[in-house]
Design a protein around this motif. Structure first.
Motif, PDB file in Angstrom:
ATOM      1  N   ASP A   1     -20.109   7.636  91.641  1.00 38.82           N
ATOM      2  CA  ASP A   1     -20.266   6.247  91.174  1.00 38.82           C
ATOM      3  C   ASP A   1     -20.413   6.258  89.657  1.00 38.82           C
ATOM      4  O   ASP A   1     -21.505   6.104  89.107  1.00 38.82           O
ATOM      5  N   THR A   2     -19.325   6.495  88.989  1.00 38.30           N
ATOM      6  CA  THR A   2     -19.361   6.738  87.546  1.00 38.30           C
ATOM      7  C   THR A   2     -19.788   5.486  86.785  1.00 38.30           C
ATOM      8  O   THR A   2     -19.612   4.353  87.226  1.00 38.30           O
ATOM      9  N   LEU A   3     -20.331   5.766  85.600  1.00 41.54           N
ATOM     10  CA  LEU A   3     -20.745   4.677  84.719  1.00 41.54           C
ATOM     11  C   LEU A   3     -19.499   4.007  84.148  1.00 41.54           C
ATOM     12  O   LEU A   3     -18.548   4.670  83.723  1.00 41.54           O
ATOM     13  N   LYS A   4     -19.491   2.673  84.162  1.00 45.13           N
ATOM     14  CA  LYS A   4     -18.341   1.921  83.655  1.00 45.13           C
ATOM     15  C   LYS A   4     -18.847   0.798  82.761  1.00 45.13           C
ATOM     16  O   LYS A   4     -19.969   0.308  82.922  1.00 45.13           O
ATOM     17  N   ILE A   5     -17.979   0.379  81.829  1.00 43.35           N
ATOM     18  CA  ILE A   5     -18.308  -0.761  80.986  1.00 43.35           C
ATOM     19  C   ILE A   5     -17.098  -1.675  80.915  1.00 43.35           C
ATOM     20  O   ILE A   5     -15.954  -1.208  80.746  1.00 43.35           O
ATOM     21  N   ASP A   6     -17.318  -2.965  81.085  1.00 38.81           N
ATOM     22  CA  ASP A   6     -16.235  -3.944  80.999  1.00 38.81           C
ATOM     23  C   ASP A   6     -15.788  -4.043  79.541  1.00 38.81           C
ATOM     24  O   ASP A   6     -16.607  -4.343  78.656  1.00 38.81           O
ATOM     25  N   PRO A   7     -14.504  -3.790  79.249  1.00 36.75           N
ATOM     26  CA  PRO A   7     -14.057  -3.781  77.848  1.00 36.75           C
ATOM     27  C   PRO A   7     -14.144  -5.143  77.171  1.00 36.75           C
ATOM     28  O   PRO A   7     -14.163  -5.215  75.943  1.00 36.75           O
ATOM     29  N   VAL A   8     -14.211  -6.215  77.955  1.00 38.26           N
ATOM     30  CA  VAL A   8     -14.244  -7.562  77.378  1.00 38.26           C
ATOM     31  C   VAL A   8     -15.673  -8.080  77.253  1.00 38.26           C
ATOM     32  O   VAL A   8     -16.081  -8.605  76.216  1.00 38.26           O
ATOM     33  N   THR A   9     -16.479  -7.924  78.307  1.00 36.23           N
ATOM     34  CA  THR A   9     -17.829  -8.504  78.320  1.00 36.23           C
ATOM     35  C   THR A   9     -18.907  -7.532  77.888  1.00 36.23           C
ATOM     36  O   THR A   9     -20.008  -7.946  77.505  1.00 36.23           O
ATOM     37  N   GLY A  10     -18.634  -6.230  77.959  1.00 32.26           N
ATOM     38  CA  GLY A  10     -19.652  -5.242  77.639  1.00 32.26           C
ATOM     39  C   GLY A  10     -20.649  -5.015  78.754  1.00 32.26           C
ATOM     40  O   GLY A  10     -21.679  -4.365  78.545  1.00 32.26           O
ATOM     41  N   GLN A  11     -20.372  -5.520  79.984  1.00 28.34           N
ATOM     42  CA  GLN A  11     -21.293  -5.346  81.102  1.00 28.34           C
ATOM     43  C   GLN A  11     -21.197  -3.911  81.610  1.00 28.34           C
ATOM     44  O   GLN A  11     -20.116  -3.411  81.942  1.00 28.34           O
ATOM     45  N   LEU A  12     -22.368  -3.235  81.652  1.00 25.14           N
ATOM     46  CA  LEU A  12     -22.439  -1.836  82.066  1.00 25.14           C
ATOM     47  C   LEU A  12     -22.803  -1.770  83.540  1.00 25.14           C
ATOM     48  O   LEU A  12     -23.716  -2.466  83.995  1.00 25.14           O
ATOM     49  N   SER A  13     -22.092  -0.918  84.318  1.00 26.83           N
ATOM     50  CA  SER A  13     -22.344  -0.821  85.755  1.00 26.83           C
ATOM     51  C   SER A  13     -22.178   0.615  86.206  1.00 26.83           C
ATOM     52  O   SER A  13     -21.683   1.472  85.468  1.00 26.83           O
ATOM     53  N   GLY A  14     -22.584   0.887  87.471  1.00 26.23           N
ATOM     54  CA  GLY A  14     -22.504   2.229  88.039  1.00 26.23           C
ATOM     55  C   GLY A  14     -23.764   2.534  88.801  1.00 26.23           C
ATOM     56  O   GLY A  14     -24.672   1.704  88.920  1.00 26.23           O
ATOM     57  N   ILE A  15     -23.878   3.755  89.321  1.00 26.47           N
ATOM     58  CA  ILE A  15     -25.073   4.217  90.028  1.00 26.47           C
ATOM     59  C   ILE A  15     -25.349   5.650  89.602  1.00 26.47           C
ATOM     60  O   ILE A  15     -24.435   6.493  89.588  1.00 26.47           O
TER      61      ILE A  15
END
Length: 644
Positions: free
Chosen positions: A246-260
């Motif tokens: 569950d890799t760390l990801k960031i939305d390139p437009v909003t900057g929202q960081l997600s993952g586990i």
């Protein structure tokens, strides 16, 4: 342009080179700059430096140097100058998980944020500039990089050519980075930034840089680019810094960081925001930060204690000892008001009277992790209630201050009074008198000390008002049967009082008419709307007229009729209007045989020296006098016949 130095150092401090104790415990950093004045290309450079502040770590440096380079057309770097950034602010970040009902111990992670700033002048230059800073070393507990105690970091920012962006400002991240990531829980963090110029922003995970060394934690000058990427351990990379599926990801437009995150520990993560203007990349900002992954609690514990003020038991300090909370609400159980709540962490509440009250602390109301705790608060009758009163406060008038302090219960007796009158004047008397010299507002304080050690104070603002203006007017002279209007000049007054008032037509009006029968001093006292009084005096001088007549004969035979030769005041005032009076009797040889300076004393027909009876005959009299109304000396003379 040649490689000549072009710099302006606005803040001069001695550089404190980092000791070995300063060379570890880096948590992260980010650089930014802001255009202050485009007309002179003035910038403010800011370094946000994050450090581990757990017990035993060294304090942050008081200052850091950054180095600024220009970039020529053939990509050769030349040193422009280095600038000293001074520490202007620091704070400790709150360990927020950004997840509902997920908490960590506040002592488990400690991250201190330090701000360093400097103002620099950078004139236009083809290719622009870049700012660099380095620091070593990182925390030894990092799992995703090898030998972290020997790995540092490098940060740099481009200042674009003014033909691309004149006096640019970089984007600033809206939130401080997450200090804690909950193990096996979804990551949901807003990593967006705001650009002062409104440029387009693109977010990405990026590769942090190495920099510095254990033996030179912050090199001066910072070496030029390129800077080496940090190395990752197996199973980790810049785009999977926490490892796992569950890799760390960031939305390139909003900057929202997600993952586990499925592994507990510390990890280096790089987040970049690229800044575009008109489709052209003009700058890239790196936030290099240490993520702390730990198991989070899912419950809250509401708990508090309290302290009664020994000098005023109605004042209760509440001490919040709760654990794991997003927010809280206090209810102090004061049934006399609906406002007995507080959003403060450790509030103070004043109860209206003695008694027992039930105070309640509610954590996370409305959430699954809500918790409530209540305590009985016994308010005892021990109070020191300082208070005081004062007279009307007028400029130049002594003002009596009266201590009205109330002592209730076991608080001792008053041992000291300390008055502060607000104009520099003080007193240690219980009931002092003080005079203010100027119209103004003053804060007056009374500090009470009791034998039991209570120190309480009362403060109130008093206004010192100006005195009214009064001039009773010039003195007046009138005849005894006359009267005089009392004309005066008065301002800032609303009431008037003349004393004595018996010979005035109305002693409470501004311009009464006076009709005295004797010379009288009238005192005019005026009072302003604020109760300030001032007085002045006017004299009404009574002039008694006088007119003298003298008989032409008298019979001093002691029959009680016409026995004395007298001058008479024919106006009936008995000579009271005469100021000076001299009366002479002469015999036929011109000898003065009688004289008097009292109009009420006449000649009884005897010789003044021998006291013998004078012969029957004619005698000459002479009178010289003046009056209250006329100071000129008048002379009267004539003959008088002495008949027996």
């Amino acid at each position: 342009m040649n490689n000549k130095k072009i710099f302006l150092v606005l803040i001069l401090f001695l550089l404190l080179f980092g000791k070995q104790s300063h060379a570890t415990h880096i948590v992260g950093a980010e650089l930014s700059y802001k255009c202050l004045d485009a007309s002179i290309f003035l910038y403010e450079i800011t370094l946000r430096f994050y450090r581990d502040c757990n017990l035993g770590t060294a304090e942050a440096d008081s200052a850091f140097y950054v180095t600024i380079y220009d970039t020529s057309g053939n990509y050769m770097d030349s040193l422009i100058d280095r600038y000293l950034l001074t520490n202007t602010l620091k704070d400790t970040l709150y360990n927020e998980t950004y997840l509902t009902c997920m908490f960590v111990s506040p002592d488990s992670v400690c991250v201190e944020r330090n701000f360093y700033t400097a103002v620099v002048f950078l004139p236009p230059k083809p290719g622009g500039y870049y700012v660099s800073w380095q620091k070593c070393c990182r925390n030894k507990g990092l799992l995703n990089i090898p030998t972290p105690l020997s790995v540092g970091g490098s940060w740099f920012l481009n200042l674009p050519d003014t033909s691309i962006a004149k006096c640019n400002s970089t984007p600033i991240f809206d939130n401080y980075p997450p200090t804690v990531i909950c193990l096996d829980q979804p990551i949901n963090f807003d990593h967006a930034a705001t650009d002062p110029d409104g440029d387009s922003l693109v977010y990405s995970l990026c590769w942090p840089y190495d920099g510095g060394a254990p033996t030179a934690a912050t090199p001066v000058p910072i070496p030029p680019k390129p800077y080496a990427n940090i190395l990752y351990n197996g199973g980790y990379s810049y785009d999977n810094p926490l490892g796992g599926l569950d890799t760390l990801k960031i939305d390139p437009v909003t900057g929202q960081l997600s993952g586990i995150a499925h592994t507990a520990g510390q990890f280096v993560v790089g987040i970049c925001v690229k800044e575009y203007r008109n489709g052209i990349l003009i700058a890239e900002n790196l936030r290099d930060f240490q993520y702390n992954v730990t198991r989070c609690d899912t419950f809250s514990i509401s708990l508090f204690d309290y302290e009664l003020d020994s000098c005023d038991n109605t004042l209760v300090k509440f001490i919040n000892k709760s654990q794991n909370y997003h927010y809280w609400t206090w209810d102090f159980g004061d049934l006399t008001t609906l406002a007995d709540t507080s959003p403060l962490f450790n509030p103070v509440w004043e109860y209206p009277d003695t008694g027992t009250y039930t105070a309640t602390l509610i954590l996370n109301a409305g959430l699954s992790c809500a918790d409530t705790f209540s305590l009985q608060i016994p308010v005892l009758p021990n109070r020191v209630i300082p208070a005081f009163a004062h007279d009307s406060v007028c400029v130049g008038i002594p003002i009596a201050f009266t201590d009205l302090t109330t002592l209730i219960g076991n608080v001792g007796t008053i041992s000291d009074w300390n008055w502060q009158f607000g104009d520099g004047g003080t007193s240690t008397l219980q009931n002092p008198v003080h005079t203010y010299g100027f119209q103004s507002n003053y804060l007056v304080s009374l500090i009470i000390t009791t034998t039991s050690g209570c120190v309480m104070s009362a403060t109130k603002q008093i206004t010192v008002w100006p005195l009214p203006n009064v001039d009773a007017g010039p003195d007046v002279t009138i005849d005894i049967s006359g009267n005089a209007p009392l004309n005066n000049a008065v301002s800032n007054a609303v009431t008037f009082l003349w004393e004595p008032g018996a010979t005035l037509n109305d002693p409470t009006i501004l311009n009464p008419v006076a009709s005295p029968i004797v010379t009288t001093d009238y005192i005019l006292t005026v009072t302003s709307a604020k109760g300030c009084q001032k007085s002045d005096t006017i004299t009404v001088l009574i002039v008694i007229p006088a007119e003298i007549e003298v008989p032409d004969a008298f019979t001093p035979n002691q029959d009680g009729l016409n026995d004395v030769f007298l001058a008479y005041d024919v106006l009936g005032f008995e000579g009271k209007g005469i100021d000076e009076f001299n009366f002479y009797i002469f015999n036929r040889w011109g000898e003065v045989i009688f004289e008097s300076d009292d109009i009420t004393k006449g000649w009884d027909g005897t010789h003044g020296r021998s006291n013998k009876k004078s012969e029957i005959g004619t005698y000459v009299w002479l009178i010289k006098y003046n009056t209250q109304k006329d100071s000129d000396i008048k002379t009267l003379y004539g003959n008088v016949s002495l008949i027996r």
